[in-house]
Every structure is written in structure tokens, then in C-alpha cells.
Design a protein around this motif. Sequence first.
Motif, PDB file in Angstrom:
ATOM      1  N   LEU A  39      10.593   1.079  23.310  1.00 41.79           N
ATOM      2  CA  LEU A  39       9.303   0.614  23.922  1.00 41.79           C
ATOM      3  C   LEU A  39       8.803   1.839  25.391  1.00 41.79           C
ATOM      4  N   GLY A  40       8.461   2.383  24.811  1.00 35.58           N
ATOM      5  CA  GLY A  40       8.197   3.678  26.066  1.00 35.58           C
ATOM      6  C   GLY A  40       7.575   5.544  25.385  1.00 35.58           C
ATOM      7  N   GLY A  41       7.308   5.529  26.182  1.00 40.90           N
ATOM      8  CA  GLY A  41       6.681   7.155  26.405  1.00 40.90           C
ATOM      9  C   GLY A  41       6.866   7.983  27.521  1.00 40.90           C
ATOM     10  N   PRO A  42       7.033   9.293  27.333  1.00 35.97           N
ATOM     11  CA  PRO A  42       7.470  10.278  28.042  1.00 35.97           C
ATOM     12  C   PRO A  42       6.405   9.938  29.055  1.00 35.97           C
ATOM     13  N   ARG A  43       6.514  10.213  30.856  1.00 32.21           N
ATOM     14  CA  ARG A  43       6.277  10.087  31.482  1.00 32.21           C
ATOM     15  C   ARG A  43       5.601  10.910  32.060  1.00 32.21           C
ATOM     16  N   GLY A  44       4.268  11.736  31.842  1.00 34.86           N
ATOM     17  CA  GLY A  44       3.707  12.846  31.993  1.00 34.86           C
ATOM     18  C   GLY A  44       3.517  13.806  31.091  1.00 34.86           C
ATOM     19  N   ALA A  45       3.285  13.116  30.028  1.00 33.14           N
ATOM     20  CA  ALA A  45       3.472  13.349  28.841  1.00 33.14           C
ATOM     21  C   ALA A  45       1.561  13.310  27.936  1.00 33.14           C
ATOM     22  N   TRP A  46       1.232  12.999  29.002  1.00 37.83           N
ATOM     23  CA  TRP A  46      -0.606  12.470  29.224  1.00 37.83           C
ATOM     24  C   TRP A  46      -1.045  14.241  28.982  1.00 37.83           C
ATOM     25  N   GLY A  47      -2.116  14.383  28.565  1.00 32.41           N
ATOM     26  CA  GLY A  47      -3.055  14.994  28.770  1.00 32.41           C
ATOM     27  C   GLY A  47      -4.179  15.878  29.741  1.00 32.41           C
ATOM     28  N   THR A  48      -4.515  17.019  29.841  1.00 35.87           N
ATOM     29  CA  THR A  48      -5.667  16.587  31.644  1.00 35.87           C
ATOM     30  C   THR A  48      -6.633  16.238  31.005  1.00 35.87           C
ATOM     31  N   LYS A 340      -5.296  10.312  15.830  1.00 39.36           N
ATOM     32  CA  LYS A 340      -5.320  12.256  15.547  1.00 39.36           C
ATOM     33  C   LYS A 340      -5.749  12.662  16.025  1.00 39.36           C
ATOM     34  N   LEU A 341      -7.240  11.744  16.467  1.00 41.64           N
ATOM     35  CA  LEU A 341      -8.952  12.701  17.160  1.00 41.64           C
ATOM     36  C   LEU A 341      -8.885  12.202  18.152  1.00 41.64           C
ATOM     37  N   VAL A 342      -8.353  11.174  18.752  1.00 40.07           N
ATOM     38  CA  VAL A 342      -8.549  11.676  20.741  1.00 40.07           C
ATOM     39  C   VAL A 342      -6.732  13.104  20.682  1.00 40.07           C
ATOM     40  N   ARG A 343      -6.189  13.544  20.512  1.00 33.86           N
ATOM     41  CA  ARG A 343      -4.843  14.063  20.793  1.00 33.86           C
ATOM     42  C   ARG A 343      -5.622  15.332  20.603  1.00 33.86           C
ATOM     43  N   LEU A 344      -6.081  15.825  19.187  1.00 33.35           N
ATOM     44  CA  LEU A 344      -7.142  16.954  18.704  1.00 33.35           C
ATOM     45  C   LEU A 344      -8.593  17.737  19.699  1.00 33.35           C
ATOM     46  N   HIS A 345      -9.112  16.294  19.719  1.00 35.38           N
ATOM     47  CA  HIS A 345     -10.065  16.735  20.632  1.00 35.38           C
ATOM     48  C   HIS A 345     -10.076  16.711  22.163  1.00 35.38           C
ATOM     49  N   LEU A 346      -9.357  16.044  22.354  1.00 35.74           N
ATOM     50  CA  LEU A 346      -9.619  15.331  23.712  1.00 35.74           C
ATOM     51  C   LEU A 346      -8.259  15.812  24.703  1.00 35.74           C
ATOM     52  N   GLY A 347      -7.352  16.169  24.198  1.00 34.76           N
ATOM     53  CA  GLY A 347      -6.172  16.604  24.462  1.00 34.76           C
ATOM     54  C   GLY A 347      -5.012  15.768  24.880  1.00 34.76           C
ATOM     55  N   LEU A 348      -5.230  14.392  24.604  1.00 37.52           N
ATOM     56  CA  LEU A 348      -4.342  13.269  24.941  1.00 37.52           C
ATOM     57  C   LEU A 348      -3.802  13.015  24.751  1.00 37.52           C
ATOM     58  N   SER A 349      -2.205  12.965  24.662  1.00 31.77           N
ATOM     59  CA  SER A 349      -1.169  12.793  23.899  1.00 31.77           C
ATOM     60  C   SER A 349      -0.774  10.960  23.697  1.00 31.77           C
ATOM     61  N   CYS A 350       0.211  11.230  22.509  1.00 26.68           N
ATOM     62  CA  CYS A 350       0.058   9.428  22.293  1.00 26.68           C
ATOM     63  C   CYS A 350       1.634   9.032  22.893  1.00 26.68           C
ATOM     64  N   MET A 402      -5.275   5.330  31.990  1.00 20.65           N
ATOM     65  CA  MET A 402      -5.293   6.266  31.219  1.00 20.65           C
ATOM     66  C   MET A 402      -4.215   6.098  29.505  1.00 20.65           C
ATOM     67  N   LEU A 403      -3.729   4.235  30.069  1.00 19.27           N
ATOM     68  CA  LEU A 403      -3.716   3.396  28.163  1.00 19.27           C
ATOM     69  C   LEU A 403      -5.104   2.858  27.746  1.00 19.27           C
ATOM     70  N   TRP A 404      -5.815   3.032  28.809  1.00 19.76           N
ATOM     71  CA  TRP A 404      -7.535   2.220  28.145  1.00 19.76           C
ATOM     72  C   TRP A 404      -7.756   3.673  27.564  1.00 19.76           C
ATOM     73  N   ALA A 405      -8.034   5.075  28.493  1.00 25.47           N
ATOM     74  CA  ALA A 405      -8.468   6.238  27.312  1.00 25.47           C
ATOM     75  C   ALA A 405      -8.458   6.406  25.725  1.00 25.47           C
ATOM     76  N   LEU A 406      -6.899   6.318  25.674  1.00 20.76           N
ATOM     77  CA  LEU A 406      -6.966   6.234  24.300  1.00 20.76           C
ATOM     78  C   LEU A 406      -7.534   5.265  23.890  1.00 20.76           C
ATOM     79  N   ARG A 407      -7.996   4.330  24.100  1.00 23.74           N
ATOM     80  CA  ARG A 407      -8.647   3.862  23.124  1.00 23.74           C
ATOM     81  C   ARG A 407     -10.213   3.859  23.549  1.00 23.74           C
ATOM     82  N   GLU A 408      -9.922   3.852  24.362  1.00 22.39           N
ATOM     83  CA  GLU A 408     -12.027   4.232  25.121  1.00 22.39           C
ATOM     84  C   GLU A 408     -12.764   4.816  24.562  1.00 22.39           C
ATOM     85  N   ARG A 409     -12.286   6.392  24.383  1.00 22.90           N
ATOM     86  CA  ARG A 409     -12.640   8.059  24.272  1.00 22.90           C
ATOM     87  C   ARG A 409     -12.850   8.052  22.883  1.00 22.90           C
TER      88      ARG A 409
END
Length: 542
Positions: A39-48, A340-350, A402-409
Motif C-alpha cells: 500500500l505504498g509508493g516510493p518517496r521522492g518519486a514525484w516530479g518537480t 498517463k496524461l499527468v505523467r506525460l505533460h506535467l512530469g508527475l509520477s504515480c 502532492m497527492l491532490w495534485a494528481l487529481r487537481e491538475r
Amino acid sequence: MPPLVPRWPAWLFCWRAACIQGASVRQRMWVGPSRIPGLGGPRGAWGTSPLAPRGSCLASSRAPEVTLTPERYPVRRLPFSVVSEDDLAALEQVVPGRVITDPEDLEAPNLDWLRTVRGSSKVLLRPRTTQEVAHILRYCHERNLAVNPQGGNTGMVGGSTPVFDEIILSTALMNQVLSFHDVSGVLVCQAGCVLEALSQYVEERGFIMPLDLGAKGSCHIGGNVATNAGGLRFLRYGSLRGTVLGLEVVLADGAVLNCLTSLRKDNTGYDLKQLFIGSEGTLGVITAVSILCPPKPSAVNVAFLGCPGFAEVLQTFRTCRAMLGEILSAFEFMDAECMKLVRLHLGLSCPVQESPFYVLIETAGSGPGHDAEKLGCFLEQVLDSGLVTDGTLGSDERRIKMLWALRERITEALSRDGYVYKYDLSLPLDRLYDLVGDLRARLGPSAKHVVGYGHLGDGNLHLNVTAETFSASLLGALEPYVYEWTAGQRGSVSAEHGLGFKKKDVLGYSKPPEALQLMRQLKALLDPKGILNPYKMLPTHA
């Protein structure tokens, strides 16, 4: 990546124990390994990529390539007067130094942030007070000059952008807090206050705004009320029709309607403020708002979860409501294409393993230990039942953002994918996602992406289709099919975005002819010359 661990993992009990024992927010954020096994994800895996608010830098102020609205849509200019030099001189007397006519300064307010509609207004006015708005409208009413009220210009349906050469009436300088009562939580402010600024103001005093939007860094509270914006806190705090206590509105002829009460109960006569909530500036210009703010929760947690199918998303919501009850604040969903789109266009990571669907759950309460216990039990249940396959938790403010950014953006990511056909629908929960699959099959390769996301707790689907450029043939494949499909489910063609210019002619799919007729009569009563936000909201044809 660490292997998955058996159900009822030890980390869950450690996290709950830390919360119950009163650990600080930062200490409670991650207990144990940097990735919660199973139930997790690597810390620091977020885009800048920064957490940019909608409309802040997406639509360039210099965009001559965007087609003028009358060249793209079948609309004719109504017989309003054209602004003359004498008009400019008269308006300069009303708002000295705040009559904007520079073409460069007018490019941005003539263009919606989605870059889909563009007007040709030659004048923008920036009043500071209600009396200045009243003088402006009185003059425009006498001269038969059309007026386009504009707040943050972050709308999705072209409701705040001129269609032809309407005078733009900006509320940007009407940005003062008039009063705040720290016992009742009633805030009274001018209509041009930016939602995020108001949020910061009331949070410093132990309260929060009852609505939260992805565009909070740009949108104005007056525009929020005029469009009856829903947003991310609707599930917990309900509609603006319930939290707005009073309004001050300037009518088309310049008369000031002062219904700016701060009373929660007032059962005297018609509730006139409701006429203007959601009227999109077609019945009057909102200049001040009285709104009830709930207390700021002392414990906030966000869970971002992966689900194997939409049926599991629905069952997770059902379990969530039953087990989290009064602390449930938001329940949002998005499909894999959105990710896929937030990763592709915004550099955010899942932050979790790839899944067909993702769910964001926010809890907000007054007891960290109590909330942790309830959330922990819920997570055990959905993991054990297979409704959720992976996820991550956040209690720290930055992690939550950061978690909300995946939805809001998602909207921002879509705008960078090409031309966007946007649909904001209310549908029965069990049919909420069916239309997405139907459209993918119907459109095939003619669309780049067909995505679905939204406020599951409100039955609100945001259906978006992207293409390289605007295509009349693609639009023909989408409309009226989307509206007919929605009407067949007894849904609404606009859940929260309003109708504006782009959706006005589909109102009949959600309202009977008798309702349309009554709306026209109200418009004729309050704005007999039709100068307020023309070409918006009401259908062109009877």
C-alpha cells in the motif's frame, strides 16, 4: 520495489498506533519503510513540476491563433450599441484611470484559459466598489451597451469571455474582506476576492472555505457563486446554495439589491439570492458575498489507492461511506488514461502500482487518533476484500498537496494534450463510467484520448476528449450523442461547470420546455434589454 506483504500488514497498525499516541503530523506521515509494502509508493518519486493553479500560466496572453468565437460557432451579434469615444469619456468619469483600451492588455481577458473561445472586446473596466458597478450598469443600460462580467476567467464553458465586443466588467479590484465573525464563521467579502486568498484568511482564524477548486489560485468567489461551482468539498459541505447566506447584486439598470444578510435563518418572503446563484451573470452582477465557513479540521489524511475495475471503485465508495462516516471529506476517482496524461505533460509520477482506476479519499476530523482508527479499519477492509490493490497515505501537508495534485491538475494536463472537448455530467453512479467506454469505441483513432474522472461522491463525471486541433467532424460524432445518452439516463448535461456560451443550446436535454420558458421570463424581467452577459446560458432558439 519491496514485495507485497500479507493482508493486515504490520505497517498499518504502526501507523494507527503512532496517530493514536499523539505523534506529530510529520511523524505520522510515514511509519516504517519509505514505501508501505502492499500500500505504498516510493518517496521522492514525484516530479518537480510546481503545483500551479489553473489559469495561472496556461493560456498565453498573446494568442492570435485562436479563432474568434463567431468564426467557429454559428452566432450573430445582437443589436447592441457600439462603444464610442463619448462612451469612453463618460466611463472614465466613473472609474478614472481604470478604463483599459490597450489591445495587448485586452488579449488575455478576451480569451478563455482553455483557448477555445475568443472575443473582440475593445474595453475593460475595473471598478473597486459596488457604487461604481452601479454607475457603469446604469450608463450601459441607457446606452444599450452589452456587458460581460468577468472574475478570474477560469470557467470551462466560455461563460466569462466576450463573444463579440461586449464591455468586460472585471471584478479583480473588488478584493476586500468586509467582515468575519470568529464565532459563527460567517465571512462577508467583495466578489473579486480570490478563493485561495480567502482560504488562507479564514484558515488563519481557525476556519476553512466550504468549497475548494483546482482553479482556487485564480478564480473569484463572485464567479464561484455566479456559476454555483461544486468542487472538491461538495461531498462534505454541500452546494453553495446552502452555504451562501446573502448576496449584494447590481441589476442591469444599475439598481443595487442588498440581500447581504449574515443570518442562517430568514424565512421572510422569496429567497432572492437563489436567483443569482448559478445565473452566470445573466441576471445581475454579484458584488459581495456572505458565506458560512466551517471550522478547520485538526486532522486531515489522504489515501491514494489503486482499484482493478470501476465496479471495485463503486464498492470502495460504498465501504468508505459506511466505515468513515462523518470524517469523509472527499472521494475522487480517475482512470488510467488520466494518470498517463499527468505523467506525460506535467512530469508527475504515480505513487502506486499502475491500475485501471485510482481513488483519492480525504478524511477531515477533530481527533487524530479517532480518525486514524477509522481509516485504518477501512484500509484493512478494502485490502482484505481485494477492492484495492495498492495505495499510499499522506498526513503531512506537502504530501497531501502532492497527492491532490494528481487529481487537481488533470485539467491542466488535458489542456496540454491538444484541443479538448469537455463534458461535465451528472449521472447515476452505476452508469457513471459507461459513457467513457462507449465513446472510445465510437470515436476510435479520431480522438487522441478519451478520459473519465471526477467527483464520484457527487455522481459527477468529467468526460474529456482530446484531439490535435478542433475538428468539426469529431464534434459531430460527440454531439448530440453525449447529451442524448445523458438524457437517456435522466442525468444533467452540466453538473457544476454551468452552461456559459458553449453549452447553452443543450439546456433542453436537462430541463422541460416549461422551465425554459420561465427562465426566459425571469431574464426579461430583470434584464429587459438583454445587456448582461448576452449569448450565454439560455438557448438561442425556443
